[in-house]
Design an enzyme around this catalytic site. Structure first.
Site, PDB file in Angstrom:
ATOM      1  N   TYR A  67       1.042  -0.997  -0.187  1.00  0.00           N
ATOM      2  CA  TYR A  67       0.105  -0.071  -0.156  1.00  0.00           C
ATOM      3  C   TYR A  67       0.957   1.357   0.009  1.00  0.00           C
ATOM      4  O   TYR A  67       1.482   1.091  -0.973  1.00  0.00           O
ATOM      5  CB  TYR A  67      -0.727   0.187   1.225  1.00  0.00           C
ATOM      6  N   SER A  68       0.217   2.425   0.519  1.00  0.00           N
ATOM      7  CA  SER A  68       1.538   3.477   0.944  1.00  0.00           C
ATOM      8  C   SER A  68       2.731   3.239   1.171  1.00  0.00           C
ATOM      9  O   SER A  68       3.640   4.646   1.295  1.00  0.00           O
ATOM     10  CB  SER A  68       0.631   4.882   1.712  1.00  0.00           C
ATOM     11  N   ALA A  69       3.309   2.202   2.055  1.00  0.00           N
ATOM     12  CA  ALA A  69       4.523   2.300   1.662  1.00  0.00           C
ATOM     13  C   ALA A  69       5.289   2.684   0.705  1.00  0.00           C
ATOM     14  O   ALA A  69       6.589   2.882   0.539  1.00  0.00           O
ATOM     15  CB  ALA A  69       5.417   0.792   2.826  1.00  0.00           C
TER      16      ALA A  69
END
Length: 388
Positions: A67-69
């Site tokens: 995801y947003s990593a």
């Protein structure tokens, strides 16, 4: 008892204990954690089940959507272009992307895209296609800001990837996923992809989503703790930034387990990596890895300087951002005040702490998130004890 494989250097045994406790007490199903110190791995562990439907075990080369990593990887690509002189972060976005000047955006600098200050968290008209690059870039170029740019910040959860990614594409002539593959992943030998090749698909873990025991939007406001009331009110309001930021496509839900989504390039949210890939990328940001250093110390200092802090217009809690990286907060202290990195939905995390020479990567397939999720925090506490 879940079998844990891998290695831990002397002194870092508390991290193994915390990792094992995540399976025993905190809900992990399949996961991996990796810690580098001074350019060498001191923790490299994995365990559990990669696919609960088939029982496929998590192995040393299992990959996980983070995801947003992903945003930390995309931000790194932008700063590499800045270091080369191809991109000026303080120049208007329209210098590189002329169409972006529409609707009063001519003077927005690239840095405000990176630091979530552009006011472009949502679209007035969500698109029917989530995976086609050019329609989304065109829609964002035409979109009016939802607040006066530079006066506030709010987490551009979905739109950030297309905004920053289109600047990377315009400057480099390559898609953000291609640039990352060529300039970062290949030189470092990373198991990290923004746009998964078909031949890697069988290594990807399948996600399991934890449903909350109580839907807070059904609880009367007067029964909620005071600190939750504003956030829950925003969840109830379809027109709030908290909802609109994740509804830029129609339908809003995206199946991140699907081959089509994993093969696409969503440089805010669909990176697929190992824990080792995250930790090694950050290690090459704060030092040299096998002859590769991604940014000079001067560029890194500029890239990690705070640009926005305080109440987030989307998350409605305090947040801190540099030019693309999250900075430590009370709820995500990492391992020290000089750390930088990025979390991902459900618990994934990658970061570097140059003061301690430490980098960290954690990936998992049980998507929990919120206050109930203590998995990364417990391992970070163990890392801090090991460092002490």
């Amino acid at each position: 008892m879940t079998t844990i494989d891998g290695e831990v250097a002397p002194g870092f045994e508390p991290v193994r204990e915390a990792f094992m406790a995540n399976f025993a007490r905190h809900g992990d199903i399949g996961a991996a954690v990796c810690v580098y110190r001074d350019g060498r791995p001191v923790v490299d562990l994995w365990g559990g089940v990669a696919d609960p439907e088939t029982g496929r075990p998590w192995t040393w080369d299992t990959l996980q959507l983070v995801y947003s990593a992903t945003k930390g990887a995309t931000a790194t690509a932008a700063h590499m272009l800045a270091e080369r002189g191809a991109l000026d972060l303080d120049a208007p976005v329209a210098k590189y992307w002329p169409e972006f000047a529409a609707n009063g955006k001519a003077d927005i600098p690239v840095r405000w895209l990176l630091s979530h200050q552009a006011g472009l968290v949502a679209l007035d008209q969500p698109l029917n296609e989530a995976l086609a690059w050019y329609p989304m870039a065109a829609a964002l170029a035409a979109q009016r800001p939802l607040w006066t740019p530079g006066t506030a910040h709010g987490y551009h959860g979905r739109t950030w990837g297309w905004l920053v990614g289109e600047v990377i594409r315009r400057v480099s002539g390559r898609s953000p996923g291609r640039f990352f593959a060529d300039e970062i992943a290949a030189p470092l030998g990373l198991d990290f992809f923004i746009g998964l090749p078909a031949e890697e698909r069988d290594r990807v873990s399948r996600m399991v989503y934890q449903r909350p025991e109580v839907d807070l939007t059904t609880v009367p406001a007067e029964s909620l703790p005071e600190e939750l009331r504003e956030l829950v009110a925003a969840w109830r309001d379809p027109g709030s930034f908290s909802n609109r930021a994740y509804a830029v496509t129609h339908p809003a839900a995206i199946d991140f387990d699907s081959p089509e989504v994993q093969a696409a390039e969503l440089p805010a949210s669909n990176g697929i990596s190992s824990a080792r890939g995250l930790a090694r990328m950050y290690a090459a940001l704060i030092g040299e890895m096998d002859g590769v250093r991604l940014l000079t110390p001067g560029t890194l200092a500029s890239a990690t300087k705070e640009q926005a802090s305080g109440k987030d217009q989307v998350m409605l809690i305090p947040s801190r951002f540099s030019s693309g990286y999250m900075l430590p907060t009370a709820t995500n202290p990492m391992t020290g005040p000089n750390a930088f990195g990025h979390t991902g939905r459900g618990g994934s995390l990658g970061f570097a702490d140059p003061e301690h020479g430490v980098t960290f990567g954690y990936v998992m397939n049980h998507i929990i998130g919120g206050a109930d999720d203590v998995r990364a925090a417990s391992m970070l506490e163990a890392v801090r004890r090991s460092l002490a």
